[in-house]
Design an enzyme around this catalytic site. Structure first.
Site, PDB file in Angstrom:
ATOM      1  N   ALA A  14       0.851  -1.188   0.000  1.00 39.24           N
ATOM      2  CA  ALA A  14       0.000   0.000   0.000  1.00 39.24           C
ATOM      3  C   ALA A  14       0.886   1.238   0.000  1.00 39.24           C
ATOM      4  CB  ALA A  14      -0.909  -0.001   1.220  1.00 39.24           C
ATOM      5  N   SER A  16       1.142   5.395  -0.307  1.00 36.56           N
ATOM      6  CA  SER A  16       0.350   6.614  -0.124  1.00 36.56           C
ATOM      7  C   SER A  16       1.003   7.837  -0.738  1.00 36.56           C
ATOM      8  CB  SER A  16       0.147   6.867   1.377  1.00 36.56           C
ATOM      9  OG  SER A  16       1.399   7.143   1.996  1.00 36.56           O
ATOM     10  N   GLY A  17       2.209   7.673  -1.264  1.00 32.84           N
ATOM     11  CA  GLY A  17       2.950   8.834  -1.721  1.00 32.84           C
ATOM     12  C   GLY A  17       3.769   9.464  -0.632  1.00 32.84           C
ATOM     13  N   VAL A  19       6.810   8.998   2.683  1.00 31.77           N
ATOM     14  CA  VAL A  19       8.134   8.389   2.802  1.00 31.77           C
ATOM     15  C   VAL A  19       8.063   6.991   3.404  1.00 31.77           C
ATOM     16  CG1 VAL A  19       8.588   9.470   5.059  1.00 31.77           C
ATOM     17  CG2 VAL A  19      10.504   8.776   3.595  1.00 31.77           C
ATOM     18  N   SER A  21       5.704   4.549   3.260  1.00 32.87           N
ATOM     19  CA  SER A  21       5.300   3.498   2.316  1.00 32.87           C
ATOM     20  C   SER A  21       6.288   3.379   1.159  1.00 32.87           C
ATOM     21  CB  SER A  21       3.886   3.763   1.792  1.00 32.87           C
ATOM     22  OG  SER A  21       3.810   5.001   1.116  1.00 32.87           O
ATOM     23  N   MET A  40      -4.836   3.489  -2.888  1.00 33.40           N
ATOM     24  CA  MET A  40      -6.284   3.505  -2.864  1.00 33.40           C
ATOM     25  C   MET A  40      -6.764   4.922  -3.132  1.00 33.40           C
ATOM     26  SD  MET A  40      -6.787   1.050   0.484  1.00 33.40           S
ATOM     27  CE  MET A  40      -8.337   0.281   0.014  1.00 33.40           C
ATOM     28  N   CYS A 108     -10.871   3.824   8.809  1.00 28.35           N
ATOM     29  CA  CYS A 108     -10.230   3.672   7.503  1.00 28.35           C
ATOM     30  C   CYS A 108      -9.309   2.453   7.491  1.00 28.35           C
ATOM     31  CB  CYS A 108      -9.452   4.934   7.159  1.00 28.35           C
ATOM     32  SG  CYS A 108      -8.844   4.986   5.455  1.00 28.35           S
ATOM     33  N   CYS A 205      -8.104  13.806   6.207  1.00 31.52           N
ATOM     34  CA  CYS A 205      -7.877  14.065   4.785  1.00 31.52           C
ATOM     35  C   CYS A 205      -9.072  14.676   4.081  1.00 31.52           C
ATOM     36  CB  CYS A 205      -7.425  12.784   4.086  1.00 31.52           C
ATOM     37  SG  CYS A 205      -8.647  11.443   4.110  1.00 31.52           S
TER      38      CYS A 205
END
Length: 370
Positions: A14, A16-17, A19, A21, A40, A108, A205
């Site tokens: 996964a 997320s953009g 650092v 991940s 996602m 989430c 978010c």
């Protein structure tokens, strides 16, 4: 697991953009796994300004794809907009309407990331799902997988994972769980990953600006009274119970503004906010509902540690009752403003045992005259 065995194992990472991940994907690739990167998508087509900016954003998706290219793994953007609205945004507003204080990040992780994503991993032929959470994956003497607090106490994220389905534990990997954040950034810099210096995401978010403003847009305001818990006396007025949370003492707008008062109870049905002294806001224990356990219920210790907010220290508690639906605890020392809707997360030392959602007190309220 040998290098050859890892080479035969596919892992859905996964991304997320961020650092954490990014380094997770790189470490898995270095370890010899067959890595598939995925992000996602939660943001809608009509994404508002100041929402989904740092994480879960179109820019973050672009950066995640770039990192996947750097690491040398395929990347997929998975559409989970409908699930996000159903499992996260809807319940978030519903909880506030009921006078509770939700934590959408717990939902989430439980309902989307470690439920939907595990299903997607199986569809893609992946045995494991990996994330950049600061959580340790430990195998006990029986070969069972346990979740333990991450080695960086400032970043430990076990609090958000209490709802992970127990059957999913063996198929989840946390490559950065035994690292401290500065080391993760060092690895990212050493590998030249473009996210090495990317800042942390802090806000909810999908909420632009203040939570109160977002709630006001979606839940009708209804003026009502603020009452003193000891007497029932009207001591102020409010514009909606959804704008308050237990323990709050600022911004109450009471008639006698010199008196220090805390919100001690919210009653949306009666459209009443109850306030009182600090002592009125102390809880001697709690009841939790919607429980999830990461061990056999018969093995749940009688004495546990419980954490009732992400940024608070765990406290000692005695389990008075526990079943598959929920549990009841008695604190070793009274705790201030334990907010219904938040998570009560159970530990035995560093080991995550499970948790539940804090239910409201069944308080005796004074009779209201007239």
């Amino acid at each position: 697991m040998s290098g050859q065995e890892k080479a035969n194992q596919r892992v859905l990472c996964a991304m997320s953009g961020g650092v954490d991940s990014s380094v997770t994907a790189a470490l898995l690739k270095d370890a010899g796994y067959q890595v598939v990167g995925a992000m996602m998508r939660f943001w809608p087509d009509d994404k508002r300004v100041d929402t989904f900016d740092t994480c879960c954003s179109p820019d973050a998706a672009y950066e995640a794809r770039r990192v996947a290219e750097q690491v040398g793994v395929p990347f997929y953007l998975l559409d989970y907009r409908e699930q996000f609205q159903r499992h996260i945004v809807g319940p978030f507003l519903s909880e506030y309407a009921q006078g509770r204080t939700p934590n959408p990040c717990v939902n989430c992780n439980t309902k989307v990331k470690f439920d939907e994503l595990v299903k997607k991993a199986k569809m893609l032929g992946c045995k494991y799902v990996a994330t950049g959470h600061y959580v340790k994956r430990v195998e006990n003497e029986r070969g069972e997988v346990e979740f333990w607090r991450g080695d960086d106490p400032r970043k430990d994220q076990t609090y958000f994972l209490w709802g992970t389905p127990r059957e999913a534990l063996p198929y989840i990997l946390f490559p950065v769980g035994e690292m401290e954040k500065p080391r993760v950034r060092e690895i990212a810099a050493e590998k030249g990953l473009l996210t090495a210096r990317k800042p942390e995401s802090q806000n909810i978010c999908f909420v632009p600006g203040k939570v109160q403003d977002f709630v006001a847009e979606h839940i009708p305001q209804a003026q009502g009274f603020i009452r003193e818990i000891s007497t029932g006396e009207v001591v102020g007025e409010h514009l909606g119970t959804q704008f308050y949370t237990l323990g709050q003492k600022k911004g109450l707008g009471l008639y006698q503004s010199h008196r220090v008062r805390h919100v001690v109870h919210l009653d949306p049905a009666a459209n009443t906010v109850w306030v009182g002294d600090y002592e009125d806001c102390l809880w001697t224990g709690l009841k939790a509902e919607g429980a999830n356990y990461l061990l056999d219920l018969a093995e749940l210790p009688r004495e546990v540690e419980v954490q009732v907010r992400y940024r608070t220290k765990p406290v000692q508690a005695t389990v008075l009752h526990a079943d598959e639906h929920g549990f009841e605890l008695k604190f070793a020392e009274p705790q201030f403003a334990v907010a219904p809707g938040q998570s009560a997360v159970l530990y035995a030392g560093p080991r995550l045992l499970g948790g539940g959602l804090i239910a409201d007190h069944a308080r005796d309220l004074p009779e209201i005259q007239g």
